[in-house]
Design an enzyme around this catalytic site. Structure first.
Site, PDB file in Angstrom:
ATOM      1  N   TYR A 281      27.620  43.284  -7.138  1.00  0.00           N
ATOM      2  CA  TYR A 281      28.787  43.688  -7.946  1.00  0.00           C
ATOM      3  C   TYR A 281      28.674  45.159  -8.341  1.00  0.00           C
ATOM      4  O   TYR A 281      29.602  45.944  -8.125  1.00  0.00           O
ATOM      5  CB  TYR A 281      28.848  42.793  -9.181  1.00  0.00           C
ATOM      6  CG  TYR A 281      30.012  43.046 -10.111  1.00  0.00           C
ATOM      7  CD1 TYR A 281      31.320  42.759  -9.726  1.00  0.00           C
ATOM      8  CD2 TYR A 281      29.802  43.536 -11.404  1.00  0.00           C
ATOM      9  CE1 TYR A 281      32.390  42.960 -10.590  1.00  0.00           C
ATOM     10  CE2 TYR A 281      30.863  43.739 -12.282  1.00  0.00           C
ATOM     11  CZ  TYR A 281      32.153  43.446 -11.874  1.00  0.00           C
ATOM     12  OH  TYR A 281      33.202  43.647 -12.745  1.00  0.00           O
TER      13      TYR A 281
ATOM     14  N   ARG B 293      31.148  33.391 -18.337  1.00  0.00           N
ATOM     15  CA  ARG B 293      30.979  34.545 -19.213  1.00  0.00           C
ATOM     16  C   ARG B 293      30.779  34.052 -20.647  1.00  0.00           C
ATOM     17  O   ARG B 293      31.215  32.971 -21.033  1.00  0.00           O
ATOM     18  CB  ARG B 293      32.177  35.482 -19.094  1.00  0.00           C
ATOM     19  CG  ARG B 293      32.179  36.194 -17.758  1.00  0.00           C
ATOM     20  CD  ARG B 293      33.254  37.244 -17.633  1.00  0.00           C
ATOM     21  NE  ARG B 293      34.479  36.733 -17.058  1.00  0.00           N
ATOM     22  CZ  ARG B 293      35.439  37.506 -16.552  1.00  0.00           C
ATOM     23  NH1 ARG B 293      35.309  38.799 -16.545  1.00  0.00           N
ATOM     24  NH2 ARG B 293      36.538  36.974 -16.044  1.00  0.00           N
TER      25      ARG B 293
ATOM     26  N   THR C  56      35.612  42.367 -21.698  1.00  0.00           N
ATOM     27  CA  THR C  56      36.927  42.088 -22.272  1.00  0.00           C
ATOM     28  C   THR C  56      37.147  40.578 -22.290  1.00  0.00           C
ATOM     29  O   THR C  56      36.705  39.881 -21.379  1.00  0.00           O
ATOM     30  CB  THR C  56      38.012  42.787 -21.427  1.00  0.00           C
ATOM     31  OG1 THR C  56      37.740  44.194 -21.435  1.00  0.00           O
ATOM     32  CG2 THR C  56      39.397  42.546 -21.967  1.00  0.00           C
TER      33      THR C  56
ATOM     34  N   ASP D 174      47.146  38.532  -4.401  1.00  0.00           N
ATOM     35  CA  ASP D 174      45.937  37.798  -4.789  1.00  0.00           C
ATOM     36  C   ASP D 174      45.643  36.718  -3.759  1.00  0.00           C
ATOM     37  O   ASP D 174      46.569  36.128  -3.198  1.00  0.00           O
ATOM     38  CB  ASP D 174      46.136  37.168  -6.187  1.00  0.00           C
ATOM     39  CG  ASP D 174      44.825  36.904  -6.896  1.00  0.00           C
ATOM     40  OD1 ASP D 174      44.023  36.091  -6.385  1.00  0.00           O
ATOM     41  OD2 ASP D 174      44.593  37.502  -7.944  1.00  0.00           O
ATOM     42  N   ASN D 175      44.366  36.482  -3.500  1.00  0.00           N
ATOM     43  CA  ASN D 175      44.002  35.393  -2.585  1.00  0.00           C
ATOM     44  C   ASN D 175      43.501  34.160  -3.343  1.00  0.00           C
ATOM     45  O   ASN D 175      43.004  33.213  -2.733  1.00  0.00           O
ATOM     46  CB  ASN D 175      42.943  35.859  -1.572  1.00  0.00           C
ATOM     47  CG  ASN D 175      41.613  36.171  -2.229  1.00  0.00           C
ATOM     48  OD1 ASN D 175      41.528  36.240  -3.456  1.00  0.00           O
ATOM     49  ND2 ASN D 175      40.575  36.357  -1.428  1.00  0.00           N
TER      50      ASN D 175
ATOM     51  N   TYR E 261      39.062  59.900  -1.646  1.00  0.00           N
ATOM     52  CA  TYR E 261      40.498  59.910  -1.329  1.00  0.00           C
ATOM     53  C   TYR E 261      41.227  60.943  -2.180  1.00  0.00           C
ATOM     54  O   TYR E 261      42.182  61.567  -1.723  1.00  0.00           O
ATOM     55  CB  TYR E 261      41.105  58.506  -1.532  1.00  0.00           C
ATOM     56  CG  TYR E 261      41.094  57.678  -0.267  1.00  0.00           C
ATOM     57  CD1 TYR E 261      39.899  57.366   0.371  1.00  0.00           C
ATOM     58  CD2 TYR E 261      42.278  57.229   0.307  1.00  0.00           C
ATOM     59  CE1 TYR E 261      39.879  56.618   1.532  1.00  0.00           C
ATOM     60  CE2 TYR E 261      42.273  56.474   1.475  1.00  0.00           C
ATOM     61  CZ  TYR E 261      41.075  56.172   2.074  1.00  0.00           C
ATOM     62  OH  TYR E 261      41.062  55.434   3.236  1.00  0.00           O
TER      63      TYR E 261
HETATM   64  P1  NAD Z   1      39.216  37.497 -12.389  1.00  0.00           P
HETATM   65  O1  NAD Z   1      38.195  36.842 -11.537  1.00  0.00           O
HETATM   66  O2  NAD Z   1      39.936  36.671 -13.406  1.00  0.00           O
HETATM   67  O3  NAD Z   1      40.324  38.230 -11.505  1.00  0.00           O
HETATM   68  C1  NAD Z   1      40.052  38.786 -10.257  1.00  0.00           C
HETATM   69  C2  NAD Z   1      41.198  38.432  -9.331  1.00  0.00           C
HETATM   70  O4  NAD Z   1      40.968  39.042  -8.040  1.00  0.00           O
HETATM   71  C3  NAD Z   1      41.323  36.927  -9.065  1.00  0.00           C
HETATM   72  O5  NAD Z   1      42.653  36.505  -9.274  1.00  0.00           O
HETATM   73  C4  NAD Z   1      40.897  36.771  -7.606  1.00  0.00           C
HETATM   74  O6  NAD Z   1      41.496  35.669  -6.986  1.00  0.00           O
HETATM   75  C5  NAD Z   1      41.332  38.108  -7.043  1.00  0.00           C
HETATM   76  N1  NAD Z   1      40.643  38.473  -5.796  1.00  0.00           N
HETATM   77  C6  NAD Z   1      39.310  38.478  -5.540  1.00  0.00           C
HETATM   78  N2  NAD Z   1      39.068  38.871  -4.287  1.00  0.00           N
HETATM   79  C7  NAD Z   1      40.281  39.124  -3.714  1.00  0.00           C
HETATM   80  C8  NAD Z   1      40.705  39.568  -2.428  1.00  0.00           C
HETATM   81  N3  NAD Z   1      39.825  39.810  -1.453  1.00  0.00           N
HETATM   82  N4  NAD Z   1      42.036  39.712  -2.195  1.00  0.00           N
HETATM   83  C9  NAD Z   1      42.941  39.466  -3.184  1.00  0.00           C
HETATM   84  N5  NAD Z   1      42.594  39.062  -4.428  1.00  0.00           N
HETATM   85  C10 NAD Z   1      41.288  38.889  -4.691  1.00  0.00           C
HETATM   86  O7  NAD Z   1      38.476  38.722 -13.111  1.00  0.00           O
HETATM   87  P2  NAD Z   1      38.966  39.701 -14.263  1.00  0.00           P
HETATM   88  O8  NAD Z   1      38.080  39.520 -15.445  1.00  0.00           O
HETATM   89  O9  NAD Z   1      40.428  39.599 -14.445  1.00  0.00           O
HETATM   90  O10 NAD Z   1      38.603  41.103 -13.619  1.00  0.00           O
HETATM   91  C11 NAD Z   1      39.596  41.861 -12.937  1.00  0.00           C
HETATM   92  C12 NAD Z   1      39.016  43.210 -12.524  1.00  0.00           C
HETATM   93  O11 NAD Z   1      38.539  43.932 -13.662  1.00  0.00           O
HETATM   94  C13 NAD Z   1      37.839  43.088 -11.567  1.00  0.00           C
HETATM   95  O12 NAD Z   1      37.917  44.115 -10.603  1.00  0.00           O
HETATM   96  C14 NAD Z   1      36.640  43.290 -12.461  1.00  0.00           C
HETATM   97  O13 NAD Z   1      35.545  43.828 -11.757  1.00  0.00           O
HETATM   98  C15 NAD Z   1      37.186  44.279 -13.499  1.00  0.00           C
HETATM   99  N6  NAD Z   1      36.452  44.187 -14.758  1.00  0.00           N
HETATM  100  C16 NAD Z   1      36.671  43.147 -15.621  1.00  0.00           C
HETATM  101  C17 NAD Z   1      35.964  43.089 -16.827  1.00  0.00           C
HETATM  102  C18 NAD Z   1      36.171  41.977 -17.825  1.00  0.00           C
HETATM  103  O14 NAD Z   1      35.515  41.973 -18.873  1.00  0.00           O
HETATM  104  N7  NAD Z   1      37.061  41.048 -17.634  1.00  0.00           N
HETATM  105  C19 NAD Z   1      35.009  44.073 -17.117  1.00  0.00           C
HETATM  106  C20 NAD Z   1      34.810  45.086 -16.197  1.00  0.00           C
HETATM  107  C21 NAD Z   1      35.552  45.153 -15.027  1.00  0.00           C
HETATM  108  N1  UDP Z   2      25.224  34.699 -22.085  1.00  0.00           N
HETATM  109  C1  UDP Z   2      24.680  33.751 -22.901  1.00  0.00           C
HETATM  110  N2  UDP Z   2      25.109  32.451 -22.769  1.00  0.00           N
HETATM  111  C2  UDP Z   2      26.067  32.069 -21.901  1.00  0.00           C
HETATM  112  C3  UDP Z   2      26.652  33.068 -21.068  1.00  0.00           C
HETATM  113  C4  UDP Z   2      26.205  34.378 -21.181  1.00  0.00           C
HETATM  114  O1  UDP Z   2      23.828  34.049 -23.741  1.00  0.00           O
HETATM  115  O2  UDP Z   2      26.404  30.881 -21.849  1.00  0.00           O
HETATM  116  C5  UDP Z   2      24.762  36.085 -22.236  1.00  0.00           C
HETATM  117  C6  UDP Z   2      24.408  36.803 -20.938  1.00  0.00           C
HETATM  118  O3  UDP Z   2      23.080  36.530 -20.547  1.00  0.00           O
HETATM  119  C7  UDP Z   2      24.588  38.251 -21.365  1.00  0.00           C
HETATM  120  C8  UDP Z   2      25.769  38.180 -22.352  1.00  0.00           C
HETATM  121  O4  UDP Z   2      25.818  36.833 -22.802  1.00  0.00           O
HETATM  122  O5  UDP Z   2      23.445  38.723 -22.045  1.00  0.00           O
HETATM  123  C9  UDP Z   2      27.119  38.554 -21.747  1.00  0.00           C
HETATM  124  O6  UDP Z   2      27.270  37.826 -20.541  1.00  0.00           O
HETATM  125  P1  UDP Z   2      28.631  37.797 -19.713  1.00  0.00           P
HETATM  126  O7  UDP Z   2      28.390  36.919 -18.550  1.00  0.00           O
HETATM  127  O8  UDP Z   2      29.755  37.478 -20.616  1.00  0.00           O
HETATM  128  O9  UDP Z   2      28.876  39.305 -19.247  1.00  0.00           O
HETATM  129  P2  UDP Z   2      27.942  40.475 -18.687  1.00  0.00           P
HETATM  130  O10 UDP Z   2      28.070  41.500 -19.737  1.00  0.00           O
HETATM  131  O11 UDP Z   2      26.521  40.013 -18.545  1.00  0.00           O
HETATM  132  O12 UDP Z   2      28.557  40.824 -17.395  1.00  0.00           O
END
Ligand code: NAD
Ligand code: UDP
Length: 313
Positions: free
Chosen positions: A146, A187, A176, A32-33, A160
Site C-alpha cells: 500500500y 479499521r 478518516t 468503481d469495480n 505528469y
Molecule cells: P474504500 O475501500 O471504501 O474505497 C475504495 C474504492 O475503490 C472501493 O469502492 C473499491 O471498490 C474501489 N476500487 C479498488 N480498486 C479499484 C479498481 N481497480 N478499479 C475501480 N475501483 C476500484 O476506501 P476509502 O477509505 O474510501 O479510501 C478511498 C481512497 O482514499 C483510497 O485511495 C485510500 O488509499 C485513500 N485514503 C483513505 C483514508 C481513510 O482514512 N479512509 C486515509 C488515507 C487515504
Molecule cells: N487497531 C486496534 N484494534 C483493531 C483495529 C485496529 O487496536 O481492532 C489499531 C491498529 O493496530 C493501529 C490503529 O488501531 O494501531 C489504527 O488502525 P487502522 O487499521 O484503523 O488504521 P491504520 O492507521 O493502521 O492504517
C-alpha cells in the site's frame, strides 16, 4: 457546473465525494469495480441525470465520453485488512490505475487529485508529520504494498505535471472515519463500534499506546473539495490533528456506545506505525481549511449511523 469523475466512487470516501459534488449541482461519473466498495453506497444519489455509476476496473482502461473538468482518483483498497488480502490489486491500482486516471485527466484537460495517504510517512520519525518529511517506509514489510503504491502514485502524478503539464494535486489523507465505513473492514473505529454495539470484547492492538489522529469524513471531504478547487499541487496533508492513543479511542467508543464491552489486548500488526499526526499548517495557509467537527461529535454521528444500520453490525 462542472463534470467530475470519481474513481473508487462507490467506496467510503468516494461515495461522500459523489454525494457532495452532485448536491453542489455538478455532474458526477463514478467509476468503481466494487472490490472493496458497493453500489449501495451511492444508491441514494440516483437516479439522477447528474449521476452515473459505471462498473469499471481502472487498471484495465478508463474511458469516459464527453468533457471532464476534474478527476478524483480515489480507487484503492484502503484498510490494512483489505490491502493485505489484495496486495497485487493494491499495487496495480496505485500504479497502472494511476497512469490511466492521469491519462484521462490529460486527454480531457482536467484537474487531477490523487488520494494519497499518511502511510507515505510510514512509521514516522518526525512528529507531527509535515509534507516536507520523506517518511520511513519498509518496502518489503506487509504494508509495503500500500505504502509504496501510493508513493509511486505520487511520483507519477508529479511526472505528469512536470512533463505533460497536467494540473495535478496530491492529497495526503490521514485516518478518516464516518458513515459508510464497512463495520468489518478491520479499521480501528468501525471495528471498535461494531464490537461495542454487540457487547463483544473490544480488540486493542499491542498495549494501545500507539497514536492516531482521526478526522470526521465531512471535514476531510471539505478539504478535498478545497484542494480540487484550488491550483495547489500539494502534497497537502488533510486530517484532524486531534491525536489520541488507540486504547483511549477504544475506551471512548465504549463509553459513547454505552456498552458493557471490555477491552482485550491482541497482537500488534507488523510495522504498525507508533505515532501519526498531521501538520496541517499548509492546508490552513493555502486553502484556509481547518477541520471543524470535534472528534466526539464525529464519533457520535458514526455510532448513530451504525445503530440505524443494524444489518451491517
Ligand atoms: P474504500 O475501500 O471504501 O474505497 C475504495 C474504492 O475503490 C472501493 O469502492 C473499491 O471498490 C474501489 N476500487 C479498488 N480498486 C479499484 C479498481 N481497480 N478499479 C475501480 N475501483 C476500484 O476506501 P476509502 O477509505 O474510501 O479510501 C478511498 C481512497 O482514499 C483510497 O485511495 C485510500 O488509499 C485513500 N485514503 C483513505 C483514508 C481513510 O482514512 N479512509 C486515509 C488515507 C487515504
Ligand atoms: N487497531 C486496534 N484494534 C483493531 C483495529 C485496529 O487496536 O481492532 C489499531 C491498529 O493496530 C493501529 C490503529 O488501531 O494501531 C489504527 O488502525 P487502522 O487499521 O484503523 O488504521 P491504520 O492507521 O493502521 O492504517
Amino acid at each position: 457546473m462542472s463534470r467530475v469523475v470519481v474513481t473508487g466512487g462507490a467506496g467510503f470516501l468516494g461515495s461522500h465525494l459523489c454525494e457532495t459534488y452532485v448536491a453542489a449541482g455538478h455532474e458526477v461519473v463514478c467509476l468503481d469495480n466494487f472490490l472493496t466498495g458497493t453500489p449501495e453506497n451511492v444508491a441514494h444519489i440516483g437516479p439522477s441525470d447528474r449521476f452515473r455509476l459505471v462498473r469499471t476496473d481502472v487498471t484495465d482502461y478508463v474511458h469516459v465520453g464527453g468533457p471532464v473538468d476534474l478527476v478524483l482518483h480515489f480507487a484503492s483498497p484502503a484498510s490494512p485488512i483489505d490491502y493485505l488480502n489484495l496486495p497485487i490489486e493494491t499495487l496495480k491500482v496505485g500504479s497502472v490505475g494511476t497512469f490511466h486516471a492521469l491519462g484521462l485527466a490529460r486527454h480531457k484537460g482536467a484537474r487531477f487529485v490523487l488520494a494519497s495517504t499518511s502511510e507515505v510517512y510510514g512509521d514516522p520519525q518526525v512528529h507531527p508529520q509535515p509534507e516536507t518529511y520523506w517518511g520511513h517506509v519498509n518496502p518489503v514489510g506487509p504494508r509495503g504494498v500500500y505504502d509504496e503504491a501510493k508513493r509511486f502514485a505520487e511520483a507519477v502524478s508529479l511526472a505528469y505535471r512536470q512533463t505533460l503539464g497536467v494540473d495535478t494535486a496530491i492529497a495526503r489523507i490521514f485516518n478518516t472515519f464516518g458513515p459508510r465505513m464497512r463495520p468489518n473492514d478491520g479499521r480501528a473505529i468501525p471495528n471498535f463500534i461494531r464490537q461495542a454495539l454487540r457487547g463483544e470484547p473490544v480488540t486493542v492492538a499491542g498495549d494501545g499506546s500507539q497514536t492516531r489522529s482521526v478526522c470526521y469524513v465531512d471535514d476531510l471531504i471539505a478539504g478535498v473539495v478545497a484542494l480540487a478547487g484550488s491550483s495547489e499541487p500539494g502534497p497537502m496533508n488533510l486530517g484532524n490533528p486531534h491525536e489520541l492513543a488507540v486504547l483511549d479511542l477504544a475506551r471512548w467508543v465504549i463509553e459513547l456506545c454505552d456498552s458493557p464491552s471490555e477491552v482485550v489486548f491482541v497482537p500488534r500488526p507488523v510495522d504498525d506505525p507508533s505515532v501519526r499526526q498531521p501538520d496541517t499548517t499548509r492546508a490552513a495557509e493555502r486553502l484556509g481549511w481547518h477541520p471543524a467537527i470535534p472528534v466526539e461529535e464525529g464519533l457520535r454521528r458514526t455510532i448513530d449511523w451504525f445503530r440505524t444500520h443494524p444489518e451491517l453490525v
